[in-house]
Write an enzyme that holds these catalytic residues in place. Sequence first.
Site, mmCIF file in Angstrom:
data_model
loop_
_atom_site.group_PDB
_atom_site.id
_atom_site.type_symbol
_atom_site.label_atom_id
_atom_site.label_comp_id
_atom_site.label_asym_id
_atom_site.label_seq_id
_atom_site.Cartn_x
_atom_site.Cartn_y
_atom_site.Cartn_z
ATOM 1 N N GLU A 217 0.813 -1.226 0.000
ATOM 2 C CA GLU A 217 0.000 0.000 0.000
ATOM 3 C C GLU A 217 0.844 1.272 0.000
ATOM 4 O O GLU A 217 1.717 1.456 0.857
ATOM 5 C CB GLU A 217 -0.934 0.016 1.204
ATOM 6 C CG GLU A 217 -1.877 1.215 1.219
ATOM 7 C CD GLU A 217 -3.031 1.078 2.198
ATOM 8 O OE1 GLU A 217 -3.752 2.067 2.389
ATOM 9 O OE2 GLU A 217 -3.201 -0.020 2.771
ATOM 10 N N LYS A 233 -8.608 -1.368 0.932
ATOM 11 C CA LYS A 233 -9.646 -1.758 1.881
ATOM 12 C C LYS A 233 -10.514 -2.799 1.220
ATOM 13 O O LYS A 233 -11.031 -2.589 0.114
ATOM 14 C CB LYS A 233 -10.489 -0.537 2.271
ATOM 15 C CG LYS A 233 -10.885 -0.501 3.720
ATOM 16 C CD LYS A 233 -9.674 -0.412 4.573
ATOM 17 C CE LYS A 233 -10.059 -0.300 6.041
ATOM 18 N NZ LYS A 233 -8.998 -0.904 6.845
#
Length: 413
Positions: A217, A233
């Site tokens: 990420e 997410k």
Amino acid sequence: MAHGKSTERMRKVGPYGVETLPQVPVDVPAAPAACRNALTERARLQWHRRDGGDPAALAEEFLAAHGLPLHDLTRPTPAHHHTRACGAALYLSAAAGAHLAGAPTTAPEPAPTLPDLTVVVYDHGPTRTTGPTPPTPWWLGPWTESWTPRQHADAVDAVRAAIGRGDVYQTNLVGHAAARYTGDPRPALSRLSALPGARYGGVLTGDGWAIGCASPETLIEVTDGHLITRPIKGTRPATPAGRAELLTSAKERAEHIMIVDLERNDLARIARTGTVTVDDLFTVRRWCDLWQAESTVRATAADGLGLADLLRATCPGGSVTGAPKHAALTQIDTLEPVGRGASMGALGWVTPGHIDLGLTIRTAAADTELLHTWAGGGITWDSDAHAEVAEAAAKTAPIRATLAGRETRQDQR
């Protein structure tokens, strides 16, 4: 606060004396690949919260003092040459990020020797050649969790109750585990960078500690004034059925979009008006044996944006805190039994005109006695407590297997 040059060796202090481990090549996440074997440390800043002050300002001032001015990120990237500092590693803990956000951080840290801020400036040196070295015996003991599955599930239910009261919309909960080890932990931590999807794979070391990262990420990337963050997410097993389930899950999509909106707001604080856009909304990507949903948020930096304000706006990352961010951080401090240490912070490479910091999910750390891992997930009103506990276990399983030297299922394919 420690200034000046610090060794990259790890010392293990115990009743039988001091063991000094050999130096290892620089392998900082996001460092230029062509430079990694030809970097030498010029200067180091390490800061703990107990030292006081503003870690974002300290980092910017320290870098400027060592030839890496980052007070205006809109300037074009200078040519990369070998007569100045190549760049610097920058690490900021989750607790330091909460400190920047003005949120409480009262939970005890499981690895208190780890700094909350580290900045290491590197010069170019002679290319390193590493010959074969005898293997160091490596042993990793059983993992001890900081909370039981029941306690984790109770915390999930507590977040759901807070959402029902309107205190928060979403909170990310993170658990910790530790295991004793013998031998040099750095080869084990280095193995994490080979995990599939580890966009920010690498290791940062200090005196008595080391951090290994396999994060997919992007917390924040800046190139010539262009800002990018890539929040992740939504998680499912990396099977055809898991992919279909992730794409059709209303709960996962709502959770994801909530965090994308939070990241849009974070960037809007430091961007030119009207330049924040969202690309690739809810794109499914793979990390080890998991599908994860990722989006890309872009913006143009406001005139005069510097590193300190960038860190204040983006740390800690919204995908590992929740919404609203300050309320979620307050709840995290109440519910999590220990601090987040090296996880859920920032780690990467900075140089004038370019910053690339990964969010330290899928991250492990070593002190002189223990290895530490962290894993969790975002909790919404629709969350199932037992499913959230299982998701955290699925995220940490490849990390623990790799640290132990075992192959994961992904490796065997």
